[in-house]
Design a protein around this motif. Structure first.
Motif, mmCIF file in Angstrom:
data_model
loop_
_atom_site.group_PDB
_atom_site.id
_atom_site.type_symbol
_atom_site.label_atom_id
_atom_site.label_comp_id
_atom_site.label_asym_id
_atom_site.label_seq_id
_atom_site.Cartn_x
_atom_site.Cartn_y
_atom_site.Cartn_z
ATOM 1 N N MET A 155 1.034 -1.194 -0.023
ATOM 2 C CA MET A 155 0.088 -0.006 -0.186
ATOM 3 C C MET A 155 0.939 1.046 0.064
ATOM 4 O O MET A 155 1.977 1.127 0.460
ATOM 5 C CB MET A 155 -0.713 0.015 1.367
ATOM 6 N N ARG A 156 0.336 2.320 -0.494
ATOM 7 C CA ARG A 156 1.069 3.541 -0.682
ATOM 8 C C ARG A 156 0.373 4.561 0.202
ATOM 9 O O ARG A 156 -0.896 4.386 0.366
ATOM 10 C CB ARG A 156 1.103 4.070 -2.048
ATOM 11 N N THR A 157 0.915 5.589 0.395
ATOM 12 C CA THR A 157 0.368 6.692 1.360
ATOM 13 C C THR A 157 -0.016 7.900 0.211
ATOM 14 O O THR A 157 0.985 8.447 -0.613
ATOM 15 C CB THR A 157 1.280 7.237 2.213
ATOM 16 N N TYR A 158 -1.287 8.495 0.360
ATOM 17 C CA TYR A 158 -1.623 9.573 -0.588
ATOM 18 C C TYR A 158 -2.226 10.674 0.300
ATOM 19 O O TYR A 158 -2.724 10.606 1.167
ATOM 20 C CB TYR A 158 -2.811 8.976 -1.713
ATOM 21 N N GLU A 159 -2.081 11.934 -0.243
ATOM 22 C CA GLU A 159 -2.874 13.121 0.020
ATOM 23 C C GLU A 159 -3.968 13.133 -0.738
ATOM 24 O O GLU A 159 -3.821 13.186 -1.972
ATOM 25 C CB GLU A 159 -1.798 14.233 -0.067
ATOM 26 N N ILE A 160 -5.081 13.514 -0.105
ATOM 27 C CA ILE A 160 -6.262 13.535 -0.695
ATOM 28 C C ILE A 160 -6.539 15.265 -0.986
ATOM 29 O O ILE A 160 -6.416 15.858 0.032
ATOM 30 C CB ILE A 160 -7.537 13.001 -0.012
ATOM 31 N N ARG A 161 -6.439 15.631 -2.026
ATOM 32 C CA ARG A 161 -6.499 17.134 -2.174
ATOM 33 C C ARG A 161 -8.010 17.369 -2.949
ATOM 34 O O ARG A 161 -8.570 16.918 -3.745
ATOM 35 C CB ARG A 161 -5.852 17.416 -3.091
ATOM 36 N N CYS A 162 -8.647 18.637 -2.449
ATOM 37 C CA CYS A 162 -9.735 19.132 -3.030
ATOM 38 C C CYS A 162 -9.143 20.608 -3.598
ATOM 39 O O CYS A 162 -8.988 21.644 -2.825
ATOM 40 C CB CYS A 162 -10.969 19.548 -2.194
ATOM 41 N N GLY A 163 -8.933 20.775 -5.053
ATOM 42 C CA GLY A 163 -8.154 21.755 -5.477
ATOM 43 C C GLY A 163 -6.792 21.654 -5.039
ATOM 44 O O GLY A 163 -6.049 20.728 -4.949
ATOM 45 N N ALA A 164 -6.055 22.739 -4.267
ATOM 46 C CA ALA A 164 -4.874 22.940 -3.954
ATOM 47 C C ALA A 164 -4.813 22.444 -2.337
ATOM 48 O O ALA A 164 -3.693 22.452 -1.816
ATOM 49 C CB ALA A 164 -4.274 24.047 -3.848
ATOM 50 N N ARG A 165 -6.005 22.413 -1.659
ATOM 51 C CA ARG A 165 -6.179 21.892 -0.397
ATOM 52 C C ARG A 165 -5.887 20.711 0.111
ATOM 53 O O ARG A 165 -6.909 19.669 -0.543
ATOM 54 C CB ARG A 165 -7.342 22.615 0.222
ATOM 55 N N VAL A 166 -5.230 20.297 1.018
ATOM 56 C CA VAL A 166 -4.899 18.822 1.264
ATOM 57 C C VAL A 166 -6.184 18.690 2.319
ATOM 58 O O VAL A 166 -6.278 19.500 3.582
ATOM 59 C CB VAL A 166 -3.641 18.407 2.158
ATOM 60 N N VAL A 167 -7.158 17.685 2.120
ATOM 61 C CA VAL A 167 -8.249 17.545 2.985
ATOM 62 C C VAL A 167 -8.054 16.036 3.762
ATOM 63 O O VAL A 167 -8.650 15.967 4.807
ATOM 64 C CB VAL A 167 -9.443 17.471 2.174
ATOM 65 N N ALA A 168 -7.041 15.317 3.500
ATOM 66 C CA ALA A 168 -6.951 14.238 4.278
ATOM 67 C C ALA A 168 -5.794 13.214 3.691
ATOM 68 O O ALA A 168 -5.274 13.728 2.597
ATOM 69 C CB ALA A 168 -8.311 13.093 4.044
ATOM 70 N N HIS A 169 -5.271 12.379 4.347
ATOM 71 C CA HIS A 169 -4.429 11.192 4.106
ATOM 72 C C HIS A 169 -4.822 9.898 4.089
ATOM 73 O O HIS A 169 -5.677 9.734 4.728
ATOM 74 C CB HIS A 169 -3.251 11.454 5.125
ATOM 75 N N ALA A 170 -4.428 9.054 3.137
ATOM 76 C CA ALA A 170 -5.135 7.894 3.062
ATOM 77 C C ALA A 170 -4.066 6.775 2.693
ATOM 78 O O ALA A 170 -3.116 7.157 1.958
ATOM 79 C CB ALA A 170 -6.206 7.616 2.208
ATOM 80 N N LYS A 171 -4.159 5.547 2.906
ATOM 81 C CA LYS A 171 -3.475 4.379 2.386
ATOM 82 C C LYS A 171 -4.202 3.535 1.610
ATOM 83 O O LYS A 171 -5.481 3.285 1.811
ATOM 84 C CB LYS A 171 -2.750 3.654 3.569
ATOM 85 N N SER A 172 -3.736 3.344 0.394
ATOM 86 C CA SER A 172 -4.641 2.728 -0.600
ATOM 87 C C SER A 172 -3.634 2.273 -1.653
ATOM 88 O O SER A 172 -2.261 2.501 -1.671
ATOM 89 C CB SER A 172 -5.317 3.660 -1.303
#
Length: 67
Positions: free
Chosen positions: A1-18
């Motif tokens: 699994m990898r770690t991702y920043e979830i973004r809405c536009g330029a704003r980071v809204v969450a981090h997730a492993k997927s």
């Protein structure tokens, strides 16, 4: 699994492993109560929900920016 920043536009809204960026974004939106039929693909890894475009960017473990 990898770690991702979830973004809405330029704003980071969450981090997730997927396994993929698309799965990370889809799982995040489902956690907000979004139904699959409300998610519109916008690109290979980006999706739109209620007019906002969400995407995911892979980050190294420990390099996550605060939300």
């Amino acid at each position: 699994m990898r770690t991702y920043e979830i973004r809405c536009g330029a704003r980071v809204v969450a981090h997730a492993k997927s396994h993929t960026a698309r799965h990370a974004v889809t799982d995040y939106l489902r956690s907000l109560g979004c139904n699959d039929d409300e998610i519109e693909p916008v690109g290979s890894d980006d999706v739109a929900w209620r007019g906002a475009v969400y995407g995911a960017v892979e980050v190294e473990e420990g390099d996550e920016r605060p939300e």
